[in-house]
Motif scaffolding. Structure first.
Motif, mmCIF file in Angstrom:
data_model
loop_
_atom_site.group_PDB
_atom_site.id
_atom_site.type_symbol
_atom_site.label_atom_id
_atom_site.label_comp_id
_atom_site.label_asym_id
_atom_site.label_seq_id
_atom_site.Cartn_x
_atom_site.Cartn_y
_atom_site.Cartn_z
ATOM 1 N N ILE A 52 -1.264 50.731 -10.153
ATOM 2 C CA ILE A 52 -0.313 51.127 -9.101
ATOM 3 C C ILE A 52 0.177 52.554 -9.348
ATOM 4 C CG2 ILE A 52 1.978 50.666 -8.139
ATOM 5 C CD1 ILE A 52 1.468 47.683 -8.638
ATOM 6 N N LEU A 53 0.495 52.863 -10.614
ATOM 7 C CA LEU A 53 0.983 54.204 -10.942
ATOM 8 C C LEU A 53 -0.105 55.257 -10.752
ATOM 9 C CD1 LEU A 53 3.119 53.422 -14.131
ATOM 10 C CD2 LEU A 53 3.926 53.923 -11.818
ATOM 11 N N PHE A 54 -1.323 54.940 -11.153
ATOM 12 C CA PHE A 54 -2.428 55.886 -10.950
ATOM 13 C C PHE A 54 -2.653 56.155 -9.465
ATOM 14 C CE2 PHE A 54 -4.209 54.592 -15.277
ATOM 15 C CZ PHE A 54 -3.866 55.792 -15.867
ATOM 16 N N THR A 55 -2.581 55.093 -8.673
ATOM 17 C CA THR A 55 -2.756 55.263 -7.227
ATOM 18 C C THR A 55 -1.656 56.136 -6.641
ATOM 19 O OG1 THR A 55 -3.764 53.053 -7.107
ATOM 20 C CG2 THR A 55 -3.044 54.050 -5.036
ATOM 21 N N TYR A 56 -0.433 55.950 -7.132
ATOM 22 C CA TYR A 56 0.707 56.719 -6.624
ATOM 23 C C TYR A 56 0.593 58.191 -6.992
ATOM 24 C CZ TYR A 56 5.496 58.428 -6.228
ATOM 25 O OH TYR A 56 6.602 59.175 -5.923
ATOM 26 N N PHE A 57 0.260 58.478 -8.246
ATOM 27 C CA PHE A 57 0.274 59.864 -8.709
ATOM 28 C C PHE A 57 -1.032 60.604 -8.422
ATOM 29 C CE2 PHE A 57 3.651 58.137 -11.508
ATOM 30 C CZ PHE A 57 4.652 59.048 -11.213
ATOM 31 N N TRP A 58 -2.169 59.896 -8.468
ATOM 32 C CA TRP A 58 -3.459 60.569 -8.344
ATOM 33 C C TRP A 58 -4.102 60.419 -6.974
ATOM 34 C CZ3 TRP A 58 -6.213 59.383 -13.656
ATOM 35 C CH2 TRP A 58 -5.504 60.034 -14.676
ATOM 36 N N GLY A 59 -3.560 59.569 -6.132
ATOM 37 C CA GLY A 59 -4.085 59.476 -4.781
ATOM 38 C C GLY A 59 -4.836 58.190 -4.504
ATOM 39 N N LEU A 60 -5.131 58.001 -3.227
ATOM 40 C CA LEU A 60 -5.743 56.752 -2.770
ATOM 41 C C LEU A 60 -7.158 56.574 -3.283
ATOM 42 C CD1 LEU A 60 -5.377 54.269 -0.970
ATOM 43 C CD2 LEU A 60 -6.231 55.626 0.952
ATOM 44 N N VAL A 61 -7.961 57.634 -3.251
ATOM 45 C CA VAL A 61 -9.361 57.522 -3.677
ATOM 46 C C VAL A 61 -9.448 57.144 -5.145
ATOM 47 C CG1 VAL A 61 -11.531 58.766 -3.958
ATOM 48 C CG2 VAL A 61 -10.144 59.139 -1.905
ATOM 49 N N THR A 62 -8.662 57.823 -5.963
ATOM 50 C CA THR A 62 -8.653 57.504 -7.396
ATOM 51 C C THR A 62 -8.210 56.069 -7.632
ATOM 52 O OG1 THR A 62 -8.143 59.810 -7.940
ATOM 53 C CG2 THR A 62 -7.687 58.161 -9.627
ATOM 54 N N GLY A 63 -7.197 55.636 -6.898
ATOM 55 C CA GLY A 63 -6.731 54.260 -7.044
ATOM 56 C C GLY A 63 -7.798 53.248 -6.672
ATOM 57 N N LEU A 64 -8.504 53.513 -5.575
ATOM 58 C CA LEU A 64 -9.576 52.595 -5.167
ATOM 59 C C LEU A 64 -10.667 52.508 -6.233
ATOM 60 C CD1 LEU A 64 -9.971 53.482 -1.387
ATOM 61 C CD2 LEU A 64 -9.257 51.272 -2.336
ATOM 62 N N LEU A 65 -11.064 53.644 -6.761
ATOM 63 C CA LEU A 65 -12.129 53.653 -7.774
ATOM 64 C C LEU A 65 -11.702 52.909 -9.036
ATOM 65 C CD1 LEU A 65 -13.422 57.334 -7.408
ATOM 66 C CD2 LEU A 65 -14.530 55.235 -6.614
ATOM 67 N N LEU A 66 -10.458 53.134 -9.463
ATOM 68 C CA LEU A 66 -9.980 52.454 -10.663
ATOM 69 C C LEU A 66 -9.854 50.952 -10.435
ATOM 70 C CD1 LEU A 66 -7.283 54.997 -11.910
ATOM 71 C CD2 LEU A 66 -9.521 54.539 -12.914
ATOM 72 N N ASN A 67 -9.391 50.559 -9.258
ATOM 73 C CA ASN A 67 -9.296 49.138 -8.954
ATOM 74 C C ASN A 67 -10.665 48.481 -8.897
ATOM 75 O OD1 ASN A 67 -6.511 47.823 -8.129
ATOM 76 N ND2 ASN A 67 -6.391 49.990 -7.535
ATOM 77 N N LEU A 68 -11.630 49.172 -8.308
ATOM 78 C CA LEU A 68 -12.994 48.637 -8.287
ATOM 79 C C LEU A 68 -13.560 48.531 -9.696
ATOM 80 C CD1 LEU A 68 -14.471 50.470 -5.160
ATOM 81 C CD2 LEU A 68 -13.772 48.073 -5.355
ATOM 82 N N GLY A 69 -13.211 49.498 -10.548
ATOM 83 C CA GLY A 69 -13.630 49.433 -11.945
ATOM 84 C C GLY A 69 -13.011 48.236 -12.655
ATOM 85 N N PHE A 70 -11.746 47.941 -12.328
ATOM 86 C CA PHE A 70 -11.080 46.777 -12.923
ATOM 87 C C PHE A 70 -11.750 45.473 -12.469
ATOM 88 C CE2 PHE A 70 -7.187 43.893 -12.836
ATOM 89 C CZ PHE A 70 -7.288 43.583 -14.194
#
Length: 286
Positions: A52-70
């Motif tokens: 959630i914090l990564f998505t907030y600070f780094w943006g939507l695309v980064t958040g999507l990629l990290l969530n897909l990685g999870f």
């Protein structure tokens, strides 16, 4: 509020509802599996907060990629546990596959539309200040509004024969004392006088800051000169008390002068005539 602001406000509320809904789903899922998988839930919860914090600070695309990685990492863990360790992974833990992603997206939606509303509000405030409608520090209307409102007041005077009076407030000997007052003290003084005038007026009396360089305030009132003079005395008395209680200005000898002028349709033609008459009257306030 225009359509764009209304739409942003609605989306903010919807994303907040979505976020709270998925938080409730997460809580229910953790409660249902806490007995045998407490450590797994704790670790995945920590990862979810980070996502959630990564998505907030780094943006939507980064958040999507990290969530897909999870999600991909969870799938690998399940494959390893079932194929190598011959463990049975309950379907109850499947909520960790999609809830973190939905929490990240909904939280990002809330913050994104909130930022849009903040930007729109800042732009609106900036536009009002640029157009001279409001003073930035005191939130009082300025000369532009005073002239427009005076036209409305005088038209009311013509139609309903209501007395219209303006009261002009200035600081005595301000030009002589300006070099002894810091910029911070000047801002504090503007706020103090503005607050004193507003507190002394009725709710239907309108207060203005006409000039910041030679601080000049004005009030439009539906009353005669005698009624305005009573209000002027009240302002001076209240200001003396407020000044003595203000630590930043208490050491300064500051006094107000007030000029009162009533609208005379036979002698006055424009709102400037009324304003200038009030300013002229301040010269006789001793």
């Amino acid at each position: 509020m225009n359509k764009k602001e209304t739409r942003a406000s609605w989306w903010t509320d919807l994303y907040l509802i979505f976020f709270l809904f998925w938080m409730a789903i997460l809580a229910l899922g953790m409660a249902a599996t806490h007995t045998n998988y407490l450590m797994v839930n704790a670790i995945f919860l920590g990862v979810t907060v980070c996502l959630i914090l990564f998505t907030y600070f780094w943006g939507l695309v980064t958040g999507l990629l990290l969530n897909l990685g999870f999600v991909f990492a969870q799938i690998l863990i399940v494959i390893y546990a079932t194929q190598v360790d011959n463990r049975i992974i309950p379907w109850a833990l499947a909520y960790w596959l999609f809830v973190p992603l939905l929490l990240s997206m909904s939280f990002y939606g809330v913050t994104d539309y909130t930022r849009q509303l903040q930007t729109q509000n800042a732009k609106l405030r900036s536009d009002l200040i640029e157009r001279g409608a409001f003073d930035e520090d005191t939130n009082l209307r300025t000369t532009v509004s005073y002239i427009e409102d005076t036209a409305v007041f005088t038209e009311t005077n013509r139609r309903f024969d209501l007395p219209v009076t303006t009261m002009i407030v200035r600081i005595r000997y301000f030009s002589e004392m300006r070099n002894m007052v810091s910029d911070g003290q000047l801002r504090e003084l503007l706020k103090l006088v503005s607050g004193t005038i507003k507190k002394a007026m009725r709710t239907n009396d309108i207060t203005y800051l006409l000039d910041r360089q030679n601080p000049t305030w004005a009030v439009l009132l539906f009353t005669n000169a005698d009624g305005a003079s009573i209000a002027a005395g009240r302002i001076k008395t209240n200001f003396a008390k407020d000044l003595a209680a203000n630590e930043a200005l208490a050491n300064l000898d500051i006094r107000l002068v007030v000029g009162v002028a009533s609208w005379d349709p036979d002698k006055m033609k424009t709102p400037y005539d009324l304003m200038n008459a009030g300013i002229k009257e301040t010269e006789y306030d001793v």
